[in-house]
Every structure is written in structure tokens, then in C-alpha cells.
Design an enzyme around this catalytic site. Structure first.
Site, short mmCIF file in Angstrom:
data_model
loop_
_atom_site.label_atom_id
_atom_site.label_comp_id
_atom_site.label_asym_id
_atom_site.label_seq_id
_atom_site.Cartn_x
_atom_site.Cartn_y
_atom_site.Cartn_z
N GLY A 136 70.76 60.90 26.80
CA GLY A 136 71.60 61.28 25.09
C GLY A 136 71.63 60.17 24.74
O GLY A 136 71.96 60.36 23.80
N ARG B 48 27.43 41.10 29.93
CA ARG B 48 26.80 41.95 29.37
C ARG B 48 26.07 42.10 28.06
O ARG B 48 26.26 41.10 27.12
CB ARG B 48 28.33 43.62 28.23
CG ARG B 48 27.40 44.49 27.61
CD ARG B 48 27.10 45.77 28.43
NE ARG B 48 27.41 47.01 27.55
CZ ARG B 48 25.94 47.19 27.06
NH1 ARG B 48 24.57 46.56 27.82
NH2 ARG B 48 25.32 48.65 26.68
N GLN C 179 37.16 47.79 22.80
CA GLN C 179 36.69 47.73 21.80
C GLN C 179 35.72 46.83 22.53
O GLN C 179 34.11 46.79 22.23
CB GLN C 179 37.07 47.08 19.86
CG GLN C 179 35.93 47.36 19.60
CD GLN C 179 35.60 49.13 19.08
OE1 GLN C 179 36.93 49.87 19.63
NE2 GLN C 179 35.03 49.92 18.55
N GLU D 263 63.99 47.42 26.90
CA GLU D 263 64.48 45.97 26.33
C GLU D 263 64.05 46.51 25.30
O GLU D 263 64.79 45.24 24.39
CB GLU D 263 63.90 45.08 26.94
CG GLU D 263 63.45 44.96 28.37
CD GLU D 263 64.37 44.94 29.16
OE1 GLU D 263 65.56 45.27 28.74
OE2 GLU D 263 64.17 45.02 30.46
#
Length: 390
Positions: free
Chosen positions: A130, A274, A342, A369
Site C-alpha cells: 500500500g 536485411r 520498428q 527507483e
């Protein structure tokens, strides 16, 4: 951490060796870490042997005595590999060490610094089911032990990094029922994990960061001696925790910067390999734009890291700049890994390629943090205080 740190030439040799270790040993081990959700025991042993668990511990206590600049550069180098490798020693050399340095008695330093330098694993117990940033809501209580000068701790801590493997925990607990000004109701306790009443939950299943583990820590009538109280006085715990978080934020910023570089290097390699329309996609200008933007942002984060760590080593108060570096670097890393997916295109969505793992792993940097949102508030609060001359 001492401002002087390790001798500069010795440190450069150390970083060179570490970079080689990361590329030749840790990166090839990543598939095993992911498959087993665990760093191999022999690698943990090697990391202890290399002194990675005691980087920031003073030399006279068995550590490497790195200063903040050197520590951040080491974290950045380690963070080129999967995040689990940094995570296993990060609490030792970051928040736990910082709390010991800033808050411990001489006797506590003499006991705990050699132990964490030798590779005992620490965890840091602040967050609860909590309460996170809201210390007033902290429920874990420390009450004086009626049988002696010690304390009895009860409560639950949540999302505690390394808890399943830890030998020792720094536990924040209320020593006053009411929320006192400046968080003086919170104290810090050094608690060995094998103390009766200490237990951990099952490791939480996570979005990313395979091999690094978080879990709940449960404290059920945990009796600790009086000398477990960090610094020997109550009401200082939250201040020590917050001072430690400066260090933790620099570590997360350095980690995000190192991992962004790893992701970008991967995209650069993929874009050259690619082929589309008969040529490498690296030849296409919109791919080049994503590569260039990522490189620029990493450079900006590296420059912030160099500045904030140099300031810390000069003894400046860096609470605002550490927060700014952590926010920028973690958000930057998020943008870089998004662009990397992407650039990979359809392959970037597949688990067989690294891009989707980078994307998942990087998401936590904007949360732990201090979330980006809470740090915006902290930065603004300090700006306004300075403006008003407070």
C-alpha cells in the site's frame, strides 16, 4: 564511495576487461538465462570473484573503492548484456552500500561492508503493498522488544529486487505510529534474511528482465538486536533511503544508457543485413533517421551521466540532477527500443529476435527507483525551492 576512486589507469584496464567479459561471456549466456529464468551459478561465482559485488565498498573493507563516475561507467558496461547481470549486484553496490556509507555506525560498517564485498547479496525493503513513494502510508512496524534492547518487526514489503537470493535486507519500518514531520517516523534496520520470522514469496512473473527476481518479503515477529538499527538512532531511516535512491537513480540511468546502446547496435547490424528492394534497409533515409535520433539521444544521456557523476564526486548535492538523468535516460531507452522494433519490422515482434526482448526489458526503467511522474514532481519542487530562496 570515495571521490578519488580507483587509480585512473587501473580503472580503464578494468573497464576494458569488463567489456570483453560482457561480450565474450555474458551475452553468449543470455539464451540460458532466458530459458531458465536464472543466471548460471558459475557466472554469479565469477562476478563475485571479479569484485563486482563490492565495487563501491571502500578498499580497506575489501571492496574496489570506486567513485560515483567509475561506478556508473561500470554499470553502463555491464548493462550492455541482459539486465539480470546488473540486477544481481546492483543493490549491493548502489542502495545498500550508500545507506551503510551515509548512515551506519563504525561497527555496522566493519560488519557489513566486508560481507557484501565478498558477495553476500543485499536487498532493499522500502515499497509495500500500500505504499511506495508515500512513506506516510507505510505499515511495517518496529516495536521495542520487551525482553531486551532490540526490536520486533512486522509487515510486508513488495517488489523487492533480489529478495529470493538475498543474505541481508535493509528494512524501512515505522518506529512511531504517527507520521512525524520529515518522515521521522521511519527508521532503517539491517536484517539478515535467515532471521526467524523472515520469509519471501514466490518470485513474481514479470514482463521482462528474465533471470532477475523480485518477490515479497514477509516479516512476522522478526526479532533483531538493538545494533540492527541503522546508525543507532530512530527517525533517520527515510532520509538514508532517499540518499541511497540518488545512487540507485544514477545506476538505473546508467543501465538504461548501456542497454539502449546494445539495442541500437543490434538495429544497426540488422539494418545492414536485411535486404529490401535489392539493397540493405540501412540505405533508406527514414531508417537512417531512426538510427541517428537514437544515437543522438544516447549521447545526450551519456553526457548527463558524466556531468551528474562528476558533480557527485565533487561532493555536490545531486538529488535534482540524479532525478533528471534517471528520467531522461529511462525515457530515452524506451524511445530507442521502440525504434529498434520498428527497424526490425515484422521480425521485431517475434520472440526469436532480440528486439522484442529489448522492448520488454526496458519498460521497468521508467518505473523503479522513482517513477518518471514522481521525479518530475521532485525536480519541480527543488526548482521552486531554489527560486524562492528556501
Amino acid at each position: 564511495m570515495s571521490a578519488a576512486g580507483m587509480d585512473a589507469d587501473t580503472f580503464e584496464q578494468f573497464i576494458e576487461q569488463l567489456d570483453r567479459y560482457v561480450r565474450e561471456r555474458l551475452i553468449p549466456a543470455e539464451p540460458e538465462v532466458i530459458a531458465n529464468d536464472k543466471i548460471p551459478d558459475d557466472i554469479v561465482a565469477e562476478m563475485k570473484e571479479m569484485g563486482l559485488f563490492g565495487l563501491s565498498v571502500p578498499e580497506e573493507y575489501g571492496g574496489a573503492g570506486l567513485n560515483t563516475t567509475q561506478y556508473a561507467r561500470t554499470v553502463r558496461s555491464m548493462s550492455y548484456a541482459a539486465p539480470a547481470f546488473r540486477s544481481i549486484f546492483s543493490i549491493n553496490v548502489g542502495m545498500f552500500n550508500s545507506a551503510i556509507k551515509n548512515g551506519a555506525t563504525d561497527a555496522q560498517k566493519a560488519e557489513w561492508w566486508p560481507r557484501i564485498a565478498a558477495g553476500e547479496i543485499a536487498c532493499f525493503g522500502l515499497t509495500e503493498p500500500g505504499s511506495g513513494s508515500d512513506s506516510a502510508a507505510m505499515q511495517t512496524m518496529a516495536t521495542p522488544d520487551p525482553d531486551g534492547n532490540g526490536w520486533i518487526l512486522n509487515g510486508t514489503k513488495r517488489y523487492i529486487t533480489n529478495a529470493p537470493h538475498a543474505n541481508v535486507a535493509l528494512i524501512m519500518a515505522r518506529t512511531e505510529k504517527e507520521a512525524l514531520p520529515k518522515n521521522a517516523h521511519v527508521s532503517a534496520f539491517i536484517v539478515p534474511m535467515d532471521t526467524p520470522g523472515m520469509s519471501t514469496g514466490s518470485p513474481d512473473a514479470k514482463m521482462g528482465q528474465a533471470g532477475s527476481h523480485i518477490s515479497d518479503v514477509m516479516l512476522d515477529d522478526v526479532k533483531v538486536p538493538g545494533d540492527a538499527l541503522l546508525g543507532g538512532e530512530t527517525g533517520k531511516g527515510f532520509r538514508f533511503a532517499m540518499m541511497s535512491l540518488d545512487n540507485g537513480r544514477i545506476s538505473v540511468g546508467a543501465a538504461a544508457t548501456g542497454y539502449a546502446r546494445r539495442a541500437l547496435d543490434s538495429a544497426l547490424r540488422y539494418a545492414n543485413e536485411r535486404q529490401a528492394f535489392g539493397e540493405p534497409i540501412a540505405n533508406f533515409q527514414l531508417i537512417q533517421q531512426m538510427l541517428a535520433e537514437s544515437d543522438m539521444e544516447i549521447y545526450a544521456a551519456e553526457s548527463m551521466m558524466a556531468d551528474v557523476t562528476a558533480r557527485a564526486d565533487r561532493g555536490e548535492n545531486v538529488i535534482r540532477k540524479a532525478a533528471a538523468f534517471k528520467v531522461f535516460a529511462s525515457e530515452m531507452c524506451g524511445r530507442v527500443v521502440d525504434r529498434v522494433v520498428q527497424i526490425y519490422g515484422g521480425a521485431g515482434y517475434l520472440a526469436e529476435y532480440d528486439a522484442e526482448r529489448f522492448f520488454r526489458d526496458a519498460r521497468i526503467y521508467r518505473i523503479y527507483e522513482g517513477t518518471t511522474q514522481i521525479l518530475y514532481l521532485q525536480i519541480a519542487k527543488h526548482m521552486l525551492r531554489e527560486f524562492e530562496g528556501v
